[in-house]
Design a protein around this motif. Structure first.
Motif, PDB file in Angstrom:
ATOM      1  N   HIS A 358       5.775  30.332  -0.948  1.00  0.00           N
ATOM      2  CA  HIS A 358       6.332  31.301  -0.016  1.00  0.00           C
ATOM      3  C   HIS A 358       5.892  30.924   1.391  1.00  0.00           C
ATOM      4  O   HIS A 358       4.901  31.441   1.915  1.00  0.00           O
ATOM      5  CB  HIS A 358       5.865  32.717  -0.353  1.00  0.00           C
ATOM      6  N   GLY A 359       6.618  29.983   2.002  1.00  0.00           N
ATOM      7  CA  GLY A 359       6.252  29.535   3.340  1.00  0.00           C
ATOM      8  C   GLY A 359       4.871  28.901   3.334  1.00  0.00           C
ATOM      9  O   GLY A 359       4.577  28.020   2.514  1.00  0.00           O
ATOM     10  N   PRO A 360       3.978  29.355   4.216  1.00  0.00           N
ATOM     11  CA  PRO A 360       2.639  28.759   4.278  1.00  0.00           C
ATOM     12  C   PRO A 360       1.704  29.219   3.167  1.00  0.00           C
ATOM     13  O   PRO A 360       0.577  28.734   3.075  1.00  0.00           O
ATOM     14  CB  PRO A 360       2.127  29.235   5.636  1.00  0.00           C
ATOM     15  N   VAL A 361       2.153  30.138   2.324  1.00  0.00           N
ATOM     16  CA  VAL A 361       1.316  30.638   1.232  1.00  0.00           C
ATOM     17  C   VAL A 361       1.876  30.127  -0.101  1.00  0.00           C
ATOM     18  O   VAL A 361       3.038  30.362  -0.416  1.00  0.00           O
ATOM     19  CB  VAL A 361       1.251  32.171   1.209  1.00  0.00           C
ATOM     20  N   THR A 362       1.045  29.424  -0.851  1.00  0.00           N
ATOM     21  CA  THR A 362       1.428  28.923  -2.168  1.00  0.00           C
ATOM     22  C   THR A 362       0.574  29.613  -3.223  1.00  0.00           C
ATOM     23  O   THR A 362      -0.650  29.650  -3.117  1.00  0.00           O
ATOM     24  CB  THR A 362       1.241  27.403  -2.267  1.00  0.00           C
ATOM     25  N   TYR A 363       1.256  30.147  -4.235  1.00  0.00           N
ATOM     26  CA  TYR A 363       0.570  30.870  -5.302  1.00  0.00           C
ATOM     27  C   TYR A 363       0.593  30.024  -6.578  1.00  0.00           C
ATOM     28  O   TYR A 363       1.643  29.518  -6.996  1.00  0.00           O
ATOM     29  CB  TYR A 363       1.250  32.209  -5.585  1.00  0.00           C
ATOM     30  N   ILE A 508      -4.531  39.065   1.610  1.00  0.00           N
ATOM     31  CA  ILE A 508      -4.560  37.605   1.488  1.00  0.00           C
ATOM     32  C   ILE A 508      -3.452  36.965   2.318  1.00  0.00           C
ATOM     33  O   ILE A 508      -3.670  35.979   3.028  1.00  0.00           O
ATOM     34  CB  ILE A 508      -4.424  37.189   0.008  1.00  0.00           C
ATOM     35  N   SER A 509      -2.256  37.538   2.260  1.00  0.00           N
ATOM     36  CA  SER A 509      -1.103  36.915   2.936  1.00  0.00           C
ATOM     37  C   SER A 509      -1.095  37.167   4.433  1.00  0.00           C
ATOM     38  O   SER A 509      -0.482  36.399   5.187  1.00  0.00           O
ATOM     39  CB  SER A 509       0.198  37.433   2.324  1.00  0.00           C
ATOM     40  N   GLN A 510      -1.722  38.223   4.909  1.00  0.00           N
ATOM     41  CA  GLN A 510      -1.807  38.525   6.341  1.00  0.00           C
ATOM     42  C   GLN A 510      -0.445  38.465   7.028  1.00  0.00           C
ATOM     43  O   GLN A 510      -0.296  37.952   8.144  1.00  0.00           O
ATOM     44  CB  GLN A 510      -2.779  37.550   7.004  1.00  0.00           C
ATOM     45  N   GLY A 511       0.567  38.975   6.346  1.00  0.00           N
ATOM     46  CA  GLY A 511       1.909  39.037   6.919  1.00  0.00           C
ATOM     47  C   GLY A 511       2.642  37.714   6.955  1.00  0.00           C
ATOM     48  O   GLY A 511       3.765  37.637   7.491  1.00  0.00           O
ATOM     49  N   SER A 521       5.177  47.712   6.093  1.00  0.00           N
ATOM     50  CA  SER A 521       3.857  47.639   6.700  1.00  0.00           C
ATOM     51  C   SER A 521       2.786  47.539   5.618  1.00  0.00           C
ATOM     52  O   SER A 521       3.023  47.876   4.461  1.00  0.00           O
ATOM     53  CB  SER A 521       3.599  48.879   7.559  1.00  0.00           C
ATOM     54  N   PRO A 522       1.592  47.065   5.965  1.00  0.00           N
ATOM     55  CA  PRO A 522       0.527  46.936   4.969  1.00  0.00           C
ATOM     56  C   PRO A 522       0.298  48.228   4.214  1.00  0.00           C
ATOM     57  O   PRO A 522       0.273  49.313   4.787  1.00  0.00           O
ATOM     58  CB  PRO A 522      -0.687  46.543   5.818  1.00  0.00           C
ATOM     59  N   TYR A 523       0.150  48.073   2.915  1.00  0.00           N
ATOM     60  CA  TYR A 523       0.019  49.238   2.042  1.00  0.00           C
ATOM     61  C   TYR A 523      -1.309  49.966   2.274  1.00  0.00           C
ATOM     62  O   TYR A 523      -1.377  51.187   2.223  1.00  0.00           O
ATOM     63  CB  TYR A 523       0.120  48.771   0.585  1.00  0.00           C
ATOM     64  N   VAL A 530     -12.993  44.298   8.425  1.00  0.00           N
ATOM     65  CA  VAL A 530     -12.377  43.655   7.263  1.00  0.00           C
ATOM     66  C   VAL A 530     -11.226  42.764   7.710  1.00  0.00           C
ATOM     67  O   VAL A 530     -11.037  41.657   7.211  1.00  0.00           O
ATOM     68  CB  VAL A 530     -11.889  44.718   6.260  1.00  0.00           C
ATOM     69  N   THR A 531     -10.454  43.239   8.684  1.00  0.00           N
ATOM     70  CA  THR A 531      -9.361  42.433   9.220  1.00  0.00           C
ATOM     71  C   THR A 531      -9.888  41.166   9.881  1.00  0.00           C
ATOM     72  O   THR A 531      -9.300  40.087   9.754  1.00  0.00           O
ATOM     73  CB  THR A 531      -8.552  43.254  10.236  1.00  0.00           C
ATOM     74  N   ALA A 532     -11.011  41.276  10.562  1.00  0.00           N
ATOM     75  CA  ALA A 532     -11.583  40.117  11.252  1.00  0.00           C
ATOM     76  C   ALA A 532     -11.961  39.016  10.273  1.00  0.00           C
ATOM     77  O   ALA A 532     -11.860  37.823  10.595  1.00  0.00           O
ATOM     78  CB  ALA A 532     -12.801  40.541  12.070  1.00  0.00           C
ATOM     79  N   LYS A 533     -12.388  39.382   9.075  1.00  0.00           N
ATOM     80  CA  LYS A 533     -12.773  38.391   8.085  1.00  0.00           C
ATOM     81  C   LYS A 533     -11.596  37.538   7.645  1.00  0.00           C
ATOM     82  O   LYS A 533     -11.780  36.448   7.087  1.00  0.00           O
ATOM     83  CB  LYS A 533     -13.393  39.086   6.875  1.00  0.00           C
ATOM     84  N   ALA A 534     -10.377  38.033   7.874  1.00  0.00           N
ATOM     85  CA  ALA A 534      -9.184  37.315   7.432  1.00  0.00           C
ATOM     86  C   ALA A 534      -8.669  36.331   8.470  1.00  0.00           C
ATOM     87  O   ALA A 534      -7.614  35.733   8.272  1.00  0.00           O
ATOM     88  CB  ALA A 534      -8.080  38.313   7.082  1.00  0.00           C
ATOM     89  N   GLU A 535      -9.387  36.152   9.576  1.00  0.00           N
ATOM     90  CA  GLU A 535      -8.909  35.248  10.627  1.00  0.00           C
ATOM     91  C   GLU A 535      -8.588  33.852  10.100  1.00  0.00           C
ATOM     92  O   GLU A 535      -7.552  33.283  10.464  1.00  0.00           O
ATOM     93  CB  GLU A 535      -9.930  35.167  11.758  1.00  0.00           C
TER      94      GLU A 535
END
Length: 567
Positions: A358-363, A508-511, A521-523, A530-535
């Motif tokens: 899915h674009g830049p995210v591969t599962y 994980i996907s961060q949009g 919108s995010p559920y 917590v958001t900062a950790k996802a940078e």
């Protein structure tokens, strides 16, 4: 559109509040139910935990005694064991790979032009996936129709027989037999649920051929604590005179299989390596990834060939001889027909060594849930991720999304995953979202939310111990879902715990996943820390996510990543 007896309606009205059932009336004033309501009624039969406890207590008894109840349920629906003989069944058991073997086998025989039935478990997104006609889950309309035909018969006769309704898996097994008979399939591929001797699918009396995939340690409370005990249980599907094929096993379980085959009086053949089959087009190509699928494909070829030999005795091309030596009976590799070659190549079996980009995210999705299957999963993922990262010059982030259920040894499986060098380890229960309305297919009443979340937190601690992650003061944050359960998500360096699958996927996907972003919108709103950790997830050129540990987890993820499965 199906109408129902007053007995059935009485039950439904009684369980309306529990199952969330809703009713409408036609112009004639009769009640009409839809698919969702059928699944809600089915969920009231989820008593698997108590049933498993009962099976454990009765392990030492003869399978005949435990299957007696199943025969009674069959009789109450108007079915008999004699009628099942007409389904031309291929019966497959094993610890790992039995579902993939069934998928290969069904696809090959379907491509020969036969009308196939396929019964498997568990389902990933919708319960009707368990019962397939010509490779496709039966429609919602057919599921609803046949469900109420069976349910109403059982409900109407329960008082006179002094017994209640069958448990969830038993009911679905009866329903599958009913569907296959009503839809007049040419053959039925039946995957064993747990074990073999005590499994309710073992009501089958005269399968055409049986198969055993790779054996390992699983369901020890039911099947036994040793590989020999488990092999004995799996061999319980053997029937006198019915040929059995097995993949190569370790010496100890193989000895048990041979002894059981001699005792029961059936021929037992060991499948050759897939590389031994002659193919004019080079090595056989498989639609399912992973080295472990090669033995499953070989087993499927032998099962398919044997079934076809019985159906088409004059097919000389497939009538390859079977030779025997003193130690084992070795099945001879043969030249697969073009239909077989193509069938192996195009087989699909979602949630098993499956890759979605899915674009830049591969599962990377694999429902491995034993140490043996996890070893195979790690081997597959390591090969896939090495190839993926070699084509990316920019940073690639690796994420593990993990959960386990039941008696599985989570710590042992996490230890196998630790060398994969994940940047983030994310844990969540097998709950798709905390609001479960209109999601009856994935409701599970057998385990509490508290227990599921406790398992996730235990998994997080195990991972931290393996990876040497240090706990930082003030690194815990509380994630609250308004109007719902207060859920504690302990955040550590590189680890997160989320209360449901959707919230974990969105973090994980961060949009960056267009399919998930389309959901809105995010559920689950999270704190800025917590958001900062996802940078790193937002900045990486590629995010690679391995989803494993539970087929139920994989199914919940696929609900969002592949919306077509829910349609």
């Amino acid at each position: 559109m199906v109408h129902y007896s007053l007995v059935t309606l009485s039950f439904l009205l009684h369980t309306k509040d529990q199952a969330g059932l809703h009713f409408s009336t036609s112009s004639t004033g009769l009640f009409i139910m839809d698919y969702e309501e059928a699944v809600c009624a089915l969920n009231t039969l989820q008593t698997n935990v108590s049933v498993l406890d009962q099976v454990q207590r009765e392990r030492s008894e003869l399978p005949e005694l435990q299957l007696q109840a199943m025969r009674g349920f069959l009789h109450r629906t108007g079915l008999t064991v004699d009628k099942l003989d007409h389904l031309n069944i291929i019966h497959v058991t094993g610890t790992k790979g039995k579902g993939s073997t069934c998928a290969f086998t069904e696809r090959i025989l379907r491509d020969y032009g036969f009308r196939t039935g396929f019964y498997s478990s568990p389902h990933l997104v919708q319960v009707r996936e368990r019962i397939r006609i010509n490779g496709q889950p039966i429609s919602k309309e057919l599921f609803t129709k046949y469900f109420w035909e069976v349910f109403s018969q059982l409900d109407a006769t329960k008082d006179s027989h002094g017994v209640n309704m069958p448990a969830y898996f038993r009911f679905l097994t009866i329903l599958a037999f009913h569907v296959f008979l009503q839809e007049r399939v040419d053959l039925a591929v039946i995957e064993v649920g747990i074990g073999g001797a005590y499994d309710c699918t073992n009501i089958i009396r005269k399968p055409w051929v049986c198969g055993i995939s790779s054996l390992g340690i699983d369901h020890t409370s039911i099947l036994g604590n040793t590989i020999e005990e488990i092999a004995w249980q799996k061999a319980g599907i053997f029937k006198p005179g019915v040929p059995v094929f097995t993949v190569k096993q370790l010496d100890r379980p193989m000895t048990v299989l041979q002894d059981r085959a001699k005792e029961i009086g059936c021929p037992l053949w060991v499948c050759p390596d897939l590389e031994q089959y002659e193919s004019g087009a080079g090595p056989l190509s498989l639609g399912l990834a992973g080295q472990q699928q090669r033995c499953n494909a070989s087993l499927a070829l032998q099962l398919s060939k044997t079934w076809l030999q019985r159906y088409r005795q004059s097919d000389d091309q497939l009538a390859a001889p079977i030779v025997e030596n003193r130690l084992v009976s070795q099945a001879t590799a043969f030249k697969p027909s073009p239909i077989m070659v193509k069938g192996l190549e195009v087989t699909e079996w979602p949630g098993r060594t499956q890759t979605l980009r899915h674009g830049p995210v591969t599962y990377y999705l694999d429902g491995a849930h034993t140490t043996g299957s996890m070893q195979a999963c790690v081997h597959w993922f390591s090969q896939e991720i090495q190839q993926e990262e070699s084509s990316n010059r920019s940073p690639v982030i690796r994420v593990l999304l993990f959960n386990t259920t039941g008696e599985r040894d989570s710590a042992a499986m996490l230890k196998l995953l630790e060398p994969c060098q994940f940047d983030f380890a994310v844990f969540c229960p097998n709950i798709t979202e905390t609001i479960t309305e209109n999601n009856a297919d994935q409701q599970n009443f057998n385990v509490s939310v508290e227990n599921m979340l406790t398992r996730c937190l235990d998994n997080q601690i195990s991972w931290q111990s393996l990876s040497g992650t240090e706990t930082k003061q003030g690194s815990e944050s509380e994630l609250l879902i308004k109007g719902r359960l207060p859920l504690l998500a302990k955040t550590r360096t590189h680890t997160m715990v989320f209360p449901c699958i959707l919230s974990a996927l969105q973090w994980i996907s961060q949009g960056r996943d267009a399919v998930l972003a389309a959901a809105g919108s995010p559920y689950l709103p999270v704190q800025p820390s917590v958001t900062a950790k996802a940078e790193p997830l937002r900045e990486a050129a590629q995010v690679s996510v391995l989803v494993t540990g539970s087929l139920h987890l994989v199914g919940g993820v696929l609900k969002y990543l592949d919306p077509s499965l829910a349609s």
